[in-house]
Write an enzyme that holds these catalytic residues in place. Structure first.
Site, PDB file in Angstrom:
ATOM      1  N   SER A 135      71.021  89.693  45.688  1.00 40.62           N
ATOM      2  CA  SER A 135      69.821  90.516  45.738  1.00 40.62           C
ATOM      3  C   SER A 135      68.956  90.172  46.951  1.00 40.62           C
ATOM      4  CB  SER A 135      69.049  90.361  44.420  1.00 40.62           C
ATOM      5  OG  SER A 135      68.132  91.410  44.253  1.00 40.62           O
ATOM      6  N   ASP A 162      75.705  99.017  40.251  1.00 41.37           N
ATOM      7  CA  ASP A 162      74.370  98.619  40.681  1.00 41.37           C
ATOM      8  C   ASP A 162      73.640  99.818  41.273  1.00 41.37           C
ATOM      9  OD1 ASP A 162      72.162  97.118  41.293  1.00 41.37           O
ATOM     10  OD2 ASP A 162      73.070  96.055  42.970  1.00 41.37           O
ATOM     11  N   HIS A 179      74.529  94.769  39.025  1.00 38.40           N
ATOM     12  CA  HIS A 179      73.867  93.911  40.014  1.00 38.40           C
ATOM     13  C   HIS A 179      74.355  92.470  39.942  1.00 38.40           C
ATOM     14  CE1 HIS A 179      70.654  93.260  42.904  1.00 38.40           C
ATOM     15  NE2 HIS A 179      70.158  92.273  42.182  1.00 38.40           N
TER      16      HIS A 179
END
Length: 459
Positions: A167, A375, A434
Site C-alpha cells: 500500500s 483490489d 489488497h
C-alpha cells in the site's frame, strides 16, 4: 517472554546485544535466549524513536556462494504498524493468536519489521512537530535506522536486503531505496540491496483514482451516474496534482471516495467483491472531511482483520503480552493506524513516485511489482497504467512479452500470471484483494522464494 517463542525455532547463534544509541529508551538491543529474535529502538533524530523487530529464519541453509536474504517489511498508511499488522496478520511466524503460521515468509528469508514513520505503532516522538511530512523525510529516518542496525553487525552486512512494501509503504520503499543506495555509495551504510517489491502500492495516486469508476462499472458495481461523477473528480484531482496542490488533491480524493461509497452501496476498497462493514462506515455528517478520511482509512486495519486467520484481538495483544515481552515504555500505546502520522503527510499523500521507480530500474535494482486482482484502492488497472509511464529503456520489450501462468502446490488451477524482463518483474495474483499474503498465501510465499532465490530446508 518464552510464551511467545516456538520451541526449537532456531538453531543459530546470533549475537546482537550491542548498544545502538544513547539517550533512547533502551541502551542495547534485546533478544530471545536462542538469538532467533532481536529488537530495539533507534533514535533516528533527537526525541524521535523508531522500533524494529528482527527474526532470523530457521529454514535458510547457509550458502557461502550467496548472501543470506533479509526482508524489510514496510506497512502502508502512512501510519499503519508493520510490527503489528504485517507481522501478526500477514507474514510473521505467529498469527494474532500466537499460533504458528504455515505460510510465514521466514521460510524464504529473515524478517525485519519496522514501525515507520515515527509515531506509528511502538515508534514514538516526544514532540508531535517531529512527525515526518514527506516520503523523503521518512526515507531519511529509515536509512538512519538501517545504518544503526546493519553497521553494527557483520553478519547482517553480508546479507542481502529486500525491501517489501504494501500500500502506501511502496512510496516509502522507493524513496528509501534511493536514500539507502546513496548512503551505501558514500560508505555510510554497510549492506547489499537485493531488490524492492511493491505490493498493491500507492505509487501513482492519479492513475488509481482514474481506474476506480471504469473498473467498478465493468464489474457492475457502479452505475452511469456514479461513473460520470467519479470521472469528473478524477480530472479535478489530476489538475490539482499537476499544479502541485497536493493537500487540495487529498481533499478531492476523500470526496471521490465518498462518491464511490454512495454510488456502490459501500463497496470495500480492499476487495471490490465485498461490502464495507457498517462498523467501518459509521460516520456522522458533522465530521470534517479529513476526520472522515482517517476513519475511512481504518479499514486498512479492519478489512485485514476480517480476512486474517484467527480471531485474536491485535490491539489487546500488542498492548498486553507483546508489549511486556518487548519491554516497550509504559507511556507508548500501540495503535494499528496512527491518525496524526497520516495527517502529517497529507501534503505528500497524493504525490506520485513513478520517477523514483524509474531511477531505481536505471540503477539496476531488481523491482518486483505484485497486485491482487480484487483490489480497488490500488487496483491492477491503475498499477498497469503507471508502469506504462516508465521511461526505463526495457519497458517496451517488457510490455510485449507474454505472461506465464502461476500454480501452487501441484494444483492445475491458475492462481495468477507473471512476466519478467531484465530487472523488472510483475505478478498478477488472482483471487486476492489488497492483502495478497492473506488472500493467496501460497502464491505469495512462492513469489518471495523467487525474489530472494534462497536455499531452504525441507522442514
Amino acid at each position: 517472554m518464552e510464551n511467545f517463542h516456538i520451541p526449537g525455532f532456531l538453531l543459530v547463534i546470533f549475537l546482537f546485544l550491542v548498544p545502538l544509541f544513547h539517550g533512547a529508551p533502551a541502551a542495547k538491543a534485546e533478544k530471545t535466549e536462542d538469538g532467533s529474535e532481536v529488537w530495539g529502538y533507534v533514535q533516528v533524530r533527537p526525541k524521535a524513536y523508531m522500533f524494529w523487530w528482527y527474526y532470523r529464519s530457521p529454514y535458510i541453509v547457509q550458502d557461502s556462494n550467496k548472501p543470506r536474504p533479509v526482508i524489510l517489511w514496510l506497512q502502508g498508511g502512512p501510519g499503519a504498524s508493520g510490527v503489528g499488522i504485517g507481522n501478526f496478520e500477514e507474514i510473521g511466524p505467529l498469527d494474532n493468536n500466537l499460533k504458528p503460521r504455515n505460510s510465514t515468509w521466514l521460510k524464504h528469508a529473515d524478517l525485519l519489521f519496522v514501525d515507520n514513520p515515527v509515531g506509528t505503532g511502538y515508534s514514538y516522538v516526544e514532540d508531535t512537530k517531529l512527525f515526518v511530512k514527506t516520503d523523503d523525510e521518512a526515507a531519511t529516518d529509515l536509512t538512519t535506522l538501517l545504518i544503526e542496525v546493519f553497521n553494527r553487525n557483520e553478519s547482517l552486512q553480508k546479507s542481502s536486503l529486500y525491501i517489501v512494501a504494501e500500500s502506501y509503504g511502496g512510496k516509502h520503499a522507493v524513496t528509501l531505496g534511493l536514500s539507502a543506495l546513496k548512503a551505501i555509495e558514500a560508505g555510510k551504510l554497510k549492506l547489499q540491496l537485493g531488490g524492492i517489491a511493491l505490493g498493491d502500492t500507492w505509487i501513482s495516486p492519479e492513475d488509481f483514482v482514474f481506474s476506480w469508476g471504469p473498473l467498478l462499472k465493468d464489474v457492475s458495481r457502479i452505475g452511469s451516474n456514479g461513473l460520470k461523477e467519479s470521472k469528473r473528480l478524477a480530472e479535478k484531482i489530476k489538475q490539482q496534482i499537476d499544479a502541485g496542490k497536493f493537500v487540495e488533491a487529498t481533499d478531492s480524493w476523500n470526496e471521490l471516495e465518498n462518491v464511490i461509497d454512495a454510488s456502490t452501496n459501500s463497496v470495500d476498497f480492499f476487495n471490490f467483491l465485498l461490502d464495507s462493514s457498517s462498523e467501518r462506515l459509521s460516520l456522522t455528517a458533522s465530521e470534517l472531511s479529513r476526520q472522515i478520511e482517517r476513519k475511512r482509512y481504518s479499514k486498512y486495519v479492519n478489512s485485514l482483520r476480517s480476512n486474517a486467520d484467527g480471531d485474536g484481538d491485535l490491539d489487546s495483544l500488542m498492548n498486553g503480552a507483546i508489549k511486556k515481552k518487548l519491554k516497550i515504555p509504559d507511556n507508548v500505546q500501540w495503535r494499528g493506524q496512527s491518525d496524526p502520522v497520516f495527517s502529517a503527510q497529507e501534503g505528500d499523500f497524493m504525490r506520485p513516485r513513478i520517477n523514483e521507480v524509474d531511477e531505481l530500474l536505471e540503477k539496476g535494482v531488481n523491482i518486483t511489482i505484485y497486485n491482487g486482482q480484487l483490489d480497488l484502492i490500488c487496483s491492477t488497472m491503475g498499477t498497469e497504467a503507471w508502469v506504462e509511464k516508465l521511461k526505463w529503456d526495457g519497458l517496451q520489450t517488457f510490455l510485449s512479452m507474454n505472461r506465464s501462468p502461476i500454480f501452487c502446490n501441484g494444483e492445475k488451477t491458475t492462481k495468477g500470471f507473471t512476466r519478467s524482463y531484465k530487472n523488472l518483474h510483475f505478478y498478477w495474483i488472482l483471487g486476492a484483494g489488497h492483502f495478497v499474503p492473506v488472500d493467496q498465501p501460497c502464491v505469495a510465499l512462492n513469489m518471495v522464494g523467487s525474489i530472494t532465490q534462497s536455499t531452504v530446508t525441507s522442514k
